[in-house]
Design a protein around this motif. Structure first.
Motif, PDB file in Angstrom:
ATOM      1  N   GLN A  67       0.830  -1.201   0.000  1.00 26.66           N
ATOM      2  CA  GLN A  67       0.000   0.000   0.000  1.00 26.66           C
ATOM      3  C   GLN A  67       0.867   1.256   0.000  1.00 26.66           C
ATOM      4  N   SER A  68       0.251   2.348  -0.398  1.00 26.33           N
ATOM      5  CA  SER A  68       0.997   3.593  -0.604  1.00 26.33           C
ATOM      6  C   SER A  68       1.577   4.175   0.681  1.00 26.33           C
ATOM      7  N   ASP A  69       1.061   3.769   1.830  1.00 27.58           N
ATOM      8  CA  ASP A  69       1.585   4.313   3.091  1.00 27.58           C
ATOM      9  C   ASP A  69       2.788   3.517   3.621  1.00 27.58           C
ATOM     10  N   THR A  70       3.305   2.612   2.796  1.00 25.95           N
ATOM     11  CA  THR A  70       4.458   1.804   3.196  1.00 25.95           C
ATOM     12  C   THR A  70       5.732   2.637   3.165  1.00 25.95           C
ATOM     13  N   PRO A  71       6.517   2.641   4.234  1.00 31.51           N
ATOM     14  CA  PRO A  71       7.792   3.373   4.211  1.00 31.51           C
ATOM     15  C   PRO A  71       8.749   2.779   3.170  1.00 31.51           C
ATOM     16  N   ILE A  72       9.524   3.637   2.550  1.00 28.88           N
ATOM     17  CA  ILE A  72      10.435   3.166   1.504  1.00 28.88           C
ATOM     18  C   ILE A  72      11.675   2.487   2.078  1.00 28.88           C
ATOM     19  N   ALA A  74      11.518  -0.234   3.233  1.00 24.05           N
ATOM     20  CA  ALA A  74      11.309  -1.612   2.779  1.00 24.05           C
ATOM     21  C   ALA A  74      12.152  -1.909   1.545  1.00 24.05           C
ATOM     22  N   PHE A  75      12.499  -0.858   0.811  1.00 27.44           N
ATOM     23  CA  PHE A  75      13.269  -1.022  -0.423  1.00 27.44           C
ATOM     24  C   PHE A  75      14.676  -0.448  -0.311  1.00 27.44           C
ATOM     25  N   PHE A  76      14.841   0.502   0.585  1.00 18.44           N
ATOM     26  CA  PHE A  76      16.144   1.134   0.794  1.00 18.44           C
ATOM     27  C   PHE A  76      16.485   1.063   2.289  1.00 18.44           C
ATOM     28  N   PRO A  77      16.874  -0.112   2.778  1.00 13.57           N
ATOM     29  CA  PRO A  77      17.114  -0.285   4.220  1.00 13.57           C
ATOM     30  C   PRO A  77      18.229   0.598   4.767  1.00 13.57           C
ATOM     31  N   GLN A  78      19.064   1.137   3.864  1.00 15.79           N
ATOM     32  CA  GLN A  78      20.143   2.014   4.338  1.00 15.79           C
ATOM     33  C   GLN A  78      19.599   3.266   5.024  1.00 15.79           C
ATOM     34  N   LEU A  79      18.334   3.611   4.747  1.00 14.09           N
ATOM     35  CA  LEU A  79      17.746   4.788   5.396  1.00 14.09           C
ATOM     36  C   LEU A  79      17.558   4.572   6.898  1.00 14.09           C
ATOM     37  N   LYS A  80      17.547   3.320   7.330  1.00 16.02           N
ATOM     38  CA  LYS A  80      17.359   3.037   8.753  1.00 16.02           C
ATOM     39  C   LYS A  80      18.560   3.471   9.586  1.00 16.02           C
ATOM     40  N   ILE A  81      19.703   3.643   8.925  1.00 14.97           N
ATOM     41  CA  ILE A  81      20.904   4.074   9.669  1.00 14.97           C
ATOM     42  C   ILE A  81      21.352   5.468   9.239  1.00 14.97           C
ATOM     43  N   ASP A  82      20.469   6.176   8.523  1.00 10.23           N
ATOM     44  CA  ASP A  82      20.789   7.542   8.121  1.00 10.23           C
ATOM     45  C   ASP A  82      20.810   8.453   9.352  1.00 10.23           C
ATOM     46  N   ASN A  83      21.627   9.483   9.298  1.00 10.60           N
ATOM     47  CA  ASN A  83      21.727  10.423  10.415  1.00 10.60           C
ATOM     48  C   ASN A  83      20.415  11.130  10.721  1.00 10.60           C
ATOM     49  N   ASP A  84      19.560  11.280   9.700  1.00  6.36           N
ATOM     50  CA  ASP A  84      18.259  11.925   9.893  1.00  6.36           C
ATOM     51  C   ASP A  84      17.187  10.844   9.967  1.00  6.36           C
ATOM     52  N   ALA A  85      16.707  10.578  11.168  1.00 10.27           N
ATOM     53  CA  ALA A  85      15.730   9.505  11.375  1.00 10.27           C
ATOM     54  C   ALA A  85      14.417   9.768  10.650  1.00 10.27           C
ATOM     55  N   ARG A  86      14.162  11.023  10.277  1.00 11.55           N
ATOM     56  CA  ARG A  86      12.904  11.343   9.588  1.00 11.55           C
ATOM     57  C   ARG A  86      12.812  10.661   8.228  1.00 11.55           C
ATOM     58  N   GLN A  88      13.162   7.705   7.624  1.00 11.79           N
ATOM     59  CA  GLN A  88      12.462   6.436   7.795  1.00 11.79           C
ATOM     60  C   GLN A  88      10.948   6.598   7.669  1.00 11.79           C
ATOM     61  N   GLU A  89      10.470   7.841   7.709  1.00  7.72           N
ATOM     62  CA  GLU A  89       9.029   8.110   7.608  1.00  7.72           C
ATOM     63  C   GLU A  89       8.572   8.288   6.167  1.00  7.72           C
ATOM     64  N   ILE A  90       9.512   8.410   5.221  1.00  8.96           N
ATOM     65  CA  ILE A  90       9.140   8.629   3.822  1.00  8.96           C
ATOM     66  C   ILE A  90       8.425   7.395   3.279  1.00  8.96           C
ATOM     67  N   THR A  91       7.257   7.611   2.694  1.00  9.06           N
ATOM     68  CA  THR A  91       6.448   6.512   2.156  1.00  9.06           C
ATOM     69  C   THR A  91       6.391   6.560   0.628  1.00  9.06           C
ATOM     70  N   SER A  99       6.302  14.890  -1.944  1.00 10.61           N
ATOM     71  CA  SER A  99       6.329  15.466  -0.603  1.00 10.61           C
ATOM     72  C   SER A  99       7.281  14.688   0.319  1.00 10.61           C
ATOM     73  N   SER A 100       8.331  14.150  -0.270  1.00 16.45           N
ATOM     74  CA  SER A 100       9.287  13.358   0.517  1.00 16.45           C
ATOM     75  C   SER A 100      10.071  14.207   1.509  1.00 16.45           C
TER      76      SER A 100
END
Length: 315
Positions: A67-72, A74-86, A88-91, A99-100
């Motif tokens: 579904q469209s509200d799925t965080p990305i 799921a496809f780019f796990p490197q975002l989980k260790i990015d310095n900006d935790a926000r 991880q909220e991008i869907t 509006s990313s």
């Protein structure tokens, strides 16, 4: 129904590459600069984004994408260790609606788009950008979002974006020839780079007018067609109207204030240099415009709103 024949002098004077208008499934206006234009492929530029939107919808329909509200993540796990935790909220929907929140200036200022296309890895370039806004709060036109969506589609479908398009969109519509550019990793460009004929652009618009149905087959679910073209988020000048899932939305009202004439709502694909696919559901109409002039000679008039809409709104 008002005749569209009165458009010929104005359209001819503008020396557009093409102008096609279909009403209730019938081609009622057809202009080409010359016969070569009928069959020649040409860049549709950012109209590519709306084609990509349809592919994302098809992949969702088939259960290949969530579904469209799925965080990305799921496809780019490197975002989980990015310095900006926000990040991880991008869907998926944030990418689709621009509006990313990435700090991005397409051409002016930072020239983010040219920088992306000069980078060795476009997807990583986009993901590594800082955030200027919380995801979902502001529309910032960003072809990098589209490139991420194309990369996500490749992951989900297990095939190239172009092959997915051939199988589930182009072949059913009878689109037999196209060109599509790729990035350094071989991922087809999500925000631009597709080449089509004007008649095939018209088919794509007609598919949406018919709520995803073509030759009695549902290529895209009615639900996702409707959802993707809803006015989702407001846009800042110089743009007007609102933005959906890689579609622009707007309305037209006759300036003469004629009684009993309602505003005419529409949505459209828009590409640099005069490439447009307009869908006007209340008028059962699809309009395709294409042009190929260099920047200094490009048409400055808003052809659809100033020349075509005044005729359509009175029909």
């Amino acid at each position: 129904m008002n005749s569209l024949s009165s458009l010929y002098p104005a359209i001819t004077a503008l020396d557009l590459r093409s102008c096609l208008i279909s009403q209730q499934g019938t081609l009622n206006f057809e202009y080409y600069r010359n016969q070569h234009t009928v069959t020649e492929l040409a860049k549709i530029n950012s109209c590519t984004k709306s084609i990509l939107s349809s592919l994302i919808c098809i992949a969702m329909d088939k259960g290949l994408l969530p579904q469209s509200d799925t965080p990305i993540t799921a496809f780019f796990p490197q975002l989980k260790i990015d310095n900006d935790a926000r990040k991880q909220e991008i869907t998926l929907e944030h990418l689709l609606t621009m509006s990313s929140g990435f700090n991005w200036t397409e051409f002016g200022g930072q020239k983010s788009f040219p920088l992306m296309t000069k980078s060795p890895h476009w997807t990583n370039f986009v993901l590594e950008q800082t955030l200027s806004d919380p995801p979902g709060t502001k529309m910032e036109y960003n072809s990098g979002n589209s490139q991420l969506l194309s990369a996500i589609l490749v992951q989900a479908a297990g095939m190239s974006t172009a092959r997915f398009a051939e199988r589930y969109l182009f072949e059913p519509l009878g689109i037999e020839t196209y060109n599509w550019e790729i990035d350094p990793q071989g991922i087809h460009t999500g925000g631009f780079g597709l080449w089509l004929r004007p008649s095939d652009m018209l088919k794509f618009g007609q598919l949406y007018l018919q709520q995803g149905t073509w030759n009695n087959k549902q290529l895209i679910s009615r639900e996702l067609v409707a959802q993707s073209v809803q006015p989702f988020i407001s846009v800042d000048t110089p743009y007007r109207g609102r933005y959906g899932w890689h579609w622009w939305t707007d309305s037209y009202f006759n300036a003469s204030d004629i009684p009993n004439v309602s505003p005419m709502s529409y949505y459209y694909a828009r590409g640099y240099g005069g490439q447009y696919i307009y869908v006007i559901p209340s008028k059962q109409t699809v309009v395709v415009l294409s042009d190929d002039k260099r920047k200094k000679k490009q048409v400055t008039v808003e052809v659809f709103r100033e020349i075509i809409s005044p005729l359509l709104v009175m029909q």
